[in-house]
Structure formats: C-alpha cells, structure tokens
Write a protein that holds these residues in place. Structure first.
Motif, PDB file in Angstrom:
ATOM      1  N   ALA A  80       0.823  -1.209   0.000  1.00 33.80           N
ATOM      2  CA  ALA A  80       0.000   0.000   0.000  1.00 33.80           C
ATOM      3  C   ALA A  80       0.857   1.258   0.000  1.00 33.80           C
ATOM      4  CB  ALA A  80      -0.935  -0.008   1.200  1.00 33.80           C
ATOM      5  N   THR A  81       1.955   1.243   0.735  1.00 41.21           N
ATOM      6  CA  THR A  81       2.851   2.397   0.768  1.00 41.21           C
ATOM      7  C   THR A  81       3.451   2.639  -0.612  1.00 41.21           C
ATOM      8  OG1 THR A  81       3.372   1.984   3.095  1.00 41.21           O
ATOM      9  CG2 THR A  81       4.896   3.368   1.863  1.00 41.21           C
ATOM     10  N   ARG A  82       3.856   1.561  -1.254  1.00 44.49           N
ATOM     11  CA  ARG A  82       4.408   1.683  -2.610  1.00 44.49           C
ATOM     12  C   ARG A  82       3.335   2.179  -3.590  1.00 44.49           C
ATOM     13  NH1 ARG A  82       5.890  -2.995  -2.855  1.00 44.49           N
ATOM     14  NH2 ARG A  82       4.321  -3.964  -4.200  1.00 44.49           N
ATOM     15  N   LEU A  83       2.122   1.652  -3.464  1.00 49.39           N
ATOM     16  CA  LEU A  83       1.014   2.063  -4.326  1.00 49.39           C
ATOM     17  C   LEU A  83       0.745   3.557  -4.199  1.00 49.39           C
ATOM     18  CD1 LEU A  83      -1.501   1.203  -6.120  1.00 49.39           C
ATOM     19  CD2 LEU A  83      -2.742   1.019  -3.947  1.00 49.39           C
ATOM     20  N   LEU A  84       0.688   4.043  -2.976  1.00 49.74           N
ATOM     21  CA  LEU A  84       0.434   5.466  -2.753  1.00 49.74           C
ATOM     22  C   LEU A  84       1.550   6.329  -3.343  1.00 49.74           C
ATOM     23  CD1 LEU A  84      -0.902   5.266   0.911  1.00 49.74           C
ATOM     24  CD2 LEU A  84      -2.160   6.237  -1.028  1.00 49.74           C
ATOM     25  N   GLY A  85       2.785   5.883  -3.175  1.00 53.41           N
ATOM     26  CA  GLY A  85       3.901   6.638  -3.731  1.00 53.41           C
ATOM     27  C   GLY A  85       3.835   6.718  -5.241  1.00 53.41           C
ATOM     28  N   ALA A  94       1.203   6.598  -6.959  1.00 53.13           N
ATOM     29  CA  ALA A  94       0.035   7.411  -7.313  1.00 53.13           C
ATOM     30  C   ALA A  94       0.266   8.897  -7.062  1.00 53.13           C
ATOM     31  CB  ALA A  94      -1.190   6.934  -6.531  1.00 53.13           C
ATOM     32  N   GLY A  95       1.406   9.234  -6.455  1.00 53.79           N
ATOM     33  CA  GLY A  95       1.740  10.647  -6.266  1.00 53.79           C
ATOM     34  C   GLY A  95       1.716  11.136  -4.833  1.00 53.79           C
ATOM     35  N   MET A  96       1.534  10.231  -3.854  1.00 54.52           N
ATOM     36  CA  MET A  96       1.485  10.638  -2.454  1.00 54.52           C
ATOM     37  C   MET A  96       2.891  10.797  -1.903  1.00 54.52           C
ATOM     38  SD  MET A  96      -0.747  11.239  -0.034  1.00 54.52           S
ATOM     39  CE  MET A  96      -0.302  11.917   1.563  1.00 54.52           C
ATOM     40  N   ARG A  97       3.124  11.894  -1.184  1.00 56.25           N
ATOM     41  CA  ARG A  97       4.426  12.122  -0.562  1.00 56.25           C
ATOM     42  C   ARG A  97       4.663  11.099   0.549  1.00 56.25           C
ATOM     43  NH1 ARG A  97       4.737  15.760   2.583  1.00 56.25           N
ATOM     44  NH2 ARG A  97       2.524  16.275   2.804  1.00 56.25           N
ATOM     45  N   ALA A  98       5.860  10.547   0.620  1.00 60.73           N
ATOM     46  CA  ALA A  98       6.178   9.546   1.636  1.00 60.73           C
ATOM     47  C   ALA A  98       6.022  10.103   3.038  1.00 60.73           C
ATOM     48  CB  ALA A  98       7.604   9.029   1.434  1.00 60.73           C
ATOM     49  N   THR A  99       6.334  11.386   3.226  1.00 67.07           N
ATOM     50  CA  THR A  99       6.241  11.987   4.564  1.00 67.07           C
ATOM     51  C   THR A  99       4.803  12.155   5.032  1.00 67.07           C
ATOM     52  OG1 THR A  99       6.371  14.184   3.554  1.00 67.07           O
ATOM     53  CG2 THR A  99       8.433  13.215   4.354  1.00 67.07           C
ATOM     54  N   GLY A 100       3.852  12.029   4.117  1.00 65.36           N
ATOM     55  CA  GLY A 100       2.447  12.175   4.487  1.00 65.36           C
ATOM     56  C   GLY A 100       1.757  10.862   4.792  1.00 65.36           C
ATOM     57  N   ILE A 101       2.498   9.733   4.717  1.00 66.82           N
ATOM     58  CA  ILE A 101       1.902   8.408   4.900  1.00 66.82           C
ATOM     59  C   ILE A 101       2.131   7.912   6.326  1.00 66.82           C
ATOM     60  CG2 ILE A 101       1.854   6.023   4.104  1.00 66.82           C
ATOM     61  CD1 ILE A 101       2.918   7.006   1.411  1.00 66.82           C
ATOM     62  N   ARG A 102       1.057   7.548   7.011  1.00 67.62           N
ATOM     63  CA  ARG A 102       1.138   6.999   8.363  1.00 67.62           C
ATOM     64  C   ARG A 102       0.734   5.525   8.289  1.00 67.62           C
ATOM     65  NH1 ARG A 102      -1.018  11.816  12.428  1.00 67.62           N
ATOM     66  NH2 ARG A 102       0.173  13.506  11.429  1.00 67.62           N
ATOM     67  N   VAL A 103       1.549   4.676   8.873  1.00 69.10           N
ATOM     68  CA  VAL A 103       1.372   3.225   8.729  1.00 69.10           C
ATOM     69  C   VAL A 103       1.140   2.572  10.081  1.00 69.10           C
ATOM     70  CG1 VAL A 103       2.423   1.074   7.943  1.00 69.10           C
ATOM     71  CG2 VAL A 103       2.823   3.198   6.660  1.00 69.10           C
ATOM     72  N   GLU A 104       0.160   1.689  10.125  1.00 69.16           N
ATOM     73  CA  GLU A 104      -0.069   0.839  11.292  1.00 69.16           C
ATOM     74  C   GLU A 104      -0.175  -0.580  10.774  1.00 69.16           C
ATOM     75  OE1 GLU A 104      -3.858   0.508  13.939  1.00 69.16           O
ATOM     76  OE2 GLU A 104      -2.508   1.940  14.912  1.00 69.16           O
ATOM     77  N   GLN A 105       0.727  -1.444  11.194  1.00 70.97           N
ATOM     78  CA  GLN A 105       0.735  -2.805  10.669  1.00 70.97           C
ATOM     79  C   GLN A 105       0.758  -3.817  11.808  1.00 70.97           C
ATOM     80  OE1 GLN A 105       4.454  -2.480   8.412  1.00 70.97           O
ATOM     81  NE2 GLN A 105       5.458  -3.829   9.893  1.00 70.97           N
ATOM     82  N   PHE A 106       0.369  -5.050  11.450  1.00 72.45           N
ATOM     83  CA  PHE A 106       0.382  -6.121  12.419  1.00 72.45           C
ATOM     84  C   PHE A 106       0.928  -7.351  11.735  1.00 72.45           C
ATOM     85  CE2 PHE A 106      -3.956  -5.096  10.942  1.00 72.45           C
ATOM     86  CZ  PHE A 106      -4.198  -6.188  10.122  1.00 72.45           C
ATOM     87  N   GLY A 107       1.098  -8.422  12.498  1.00 71.17           N
ATOM     88  CA  GLY A 107       1.756  -9.613  11.972  1.00 71.17           C
ATOM     89  C   GLY A 107       0.837 -10.559  11.266  1.00 71.17           C
ATOM     90  N   ALA A 108       0.993 -11.839  11.566  1.00 69.62           N
ATOM     91  CA  ALA A 108       0.292 -12.874  10.819  1.00 69.62           C
ATOM     92  C   ALA A 108      -1.220 -12.768  10.897  1.00 69.62           C
ATOM     93  CB  ALA A 108       0.720 -14.267  11.320  1.00 69.62           C
ATOM     94  N   SER A 109      -1.716 -12.011  11.894  1.00 66.97           N
ATOM     95  CA  SER A 109      -3.174 -11.893  12.040  1.00 66.97           C
ATOM     96  C   SER A 109      -3.812 -11.161  10.885  1.00 66.97           C
ATOM     97  CB  SER A 109      -3.515 -11.142  13.346  1.00 66.97           C
ATOM     98  OG  SER A 109      -2.994  -9.832  13.327  1.00 66.97           O
ATOM     99  N   GLY A 110      -3.007 -10.513  10.019  1.00 65.25           N
ATOM    100  CA  GLY A 110      -3.581  -9.839   8.860  1.00 65.25           C
ATOM    101  C   GLY A 110      -4.116 -10.818   7.856  1.00 65.25           C
TER     102      GLY A 110
END
Length: 244
Positions: free
Chosen positions: A221-226, A228-244
């Motif tokens: 998703a981070t790569r997709l947004l980048g 598409a033109g989204m600035r990396a500094t504007g991306i906030r990420v919350e991730q989890f492990g195998a439960s995804g």
C-alpha cells in the motif's frame, strides 16, 4: 511529536460490559461494550483487552476501535486466530453481560478527526486493517465532512472483508483479490489488488494517508500510494503480523 499525537486522549485500565456480540462467519466477531469511566477516543486509536485467569495468569491483545467517538458504545472487531488465547476466548466463550478489563484509548500517530485535524485524507486498508478506517468514515459522516476522507479497502473476498457493505455504501473503493466484484451499475471489477490508476485521483489534493494491514500489505500500500503521487512523509502506517 506531532500536534495530533500530543492531543490524543489516553485512558487507563477500566472495565467494559458486553452489550452485543455478533459473529460474522467463523473468523470475525463484532463486540460492543458499555465502558465505565470512558474516555472519548479519536478515530484510529485502539484498546487493550486483558483476560485474567483464576490463578492470576493474564493474556492481552490490542484491538482497533471501529465506533465513532459519538457512539455511546465502544465497538471492537476480533479476528479468531489459530491458537490465539484472547481471540479464542472471545469467540468461543464471551456472552452478553460479561465484563472485560480494558485499557484505552491508546495511540496518537494514526488518528484523524481531532479538533483542527479534519484534513483531507486517504486510507488504504486491508483485511481487518479496515477497522480504523470504518471509525474515521463514521466520524466523518456524523460531522458532515465525508468529502474529506477517501478509502480504498482491500480483501480476498467480499465475505471475508469486514464491514464490506458499509464501506461500499460510504463510497469506498473496494478491491477484491480473489473474486470479481459487480458494482451497483452492473460494472465488473476483475479480481486484483488496487491499481495505481484507480488510486491516483484519490490522492490528488491530499496531504495525509493512512495505511493499515499486515506487514506485506503495508509495504504494498505504501508503494502504491507513492506511485500514485502521495508524498512519503504524508503516509502513516499501522501494521500487524500474521493476524492480517
């Protein structure tokens, strides 16, 4: 520390009485609770649920909040994990009227919707990672600012995507990776992750993006947004492990 993080409310340990338990298939459980001495949360925050055995042994796990801060009840979504102590108990034993130990709300970096913080934003979320985006959508709808939030929700199938109907009704771009999706107008979206061309218009004029899902999904998703033109500094990420 950002302004949003500094202003985010923080709650202590308290209790929540279960008001509603809804099983959605075999893997998902929606729990709604009446929380004692509740501290109103911001969309994007989470709670810790702690279980305590008679011998004093405890197990705990964090769950994102799905409810709007204006909802009188707190709503959590619990995924049943193989061997999960907390999720297994909640899925198999929890009943209306039970009381759970809770701590929250927690977290400030991933929030949207606090005073002065209703900036135009886009969410790219996958699987159970849609939960904070659902809270944001509900909050935006109640305040009449739904135009400030755009959501891309990704799931394997419609049945496996939490809140799929609500997300679609709110105008989210729903992308299924293992089955085709027929729109209200009869159009068919072939099974695939979201394309850059589908996201490019959604990031236009947006300075903040929220990504939530498994580690692999967060990377995609981070790569997709980048792209598409989204600035990396504007991306906030919350991730989890195998439960995804």
């Amino acid at each position: 520390m950002s302004t949003a993080s500094a202003a985010a409310p923080v709650g202590r340990w308290t209790t929540g009485r279960v008001v509603e338990v809804v099983h959605e298939g075999t893997a998902l459980l929606r729990v709604r609770l009446e929380v004692a001495d509740r501290v109103d949360h911001l969309p994007g925050q989470h709670y810790v649920v702690r279980l305590r055995a008679d011998d004093g042994y405890t197990a705990q796990r964090s769950y994102s909040v799905a409810s709007d801060p204006g909802d009188p009840l707190l709503e959590l979504l619990v995924e049943h994990l193989p061997g999960g102590e907390v999720s297994g108990f909640l899925h198999e034993v929890l009943e209306v009227g039970d009381v759970l130990e809770l701590r929250g709300p927690i977290g400030g970096w991933f929030t949207w919707g606090g005073a002065g913080d209703l900036v135009p934003a886009v969410c790219v979320v996958g699987g159970t990672g849609v939960v904070p985006a659902v809270a944001m959508l509900r909050h935006a709808r109640r305040l009449g600012v739904s135009d400030r939030l755009r959501v891309v929700a990704v799931g394997r199938t419609r049945a496996a995507l939490p809140y799929a109907e609500e997300l679609g009704a709110a105008g989210a771009l729903v992308a299924l990776t293992r089955e085709n999706l027929t729109g209200a107008d009869g159009s068919v979206r072939v099974a695939a992750p979201p394309y850059v061309d589908e996201v490019r218009d959604l990031v236009e004029g947006v300075d903040r993006a929220y990504v939530c899902g498994s580690a692999g999904f967060a990377s995609f998703a981070t790569r997709l947004l980048g792209e598409a033109g989204m600035r990396a500094t504007g991306i906030r990420v919350e991730q989890f492990g195998a439960s995804g």
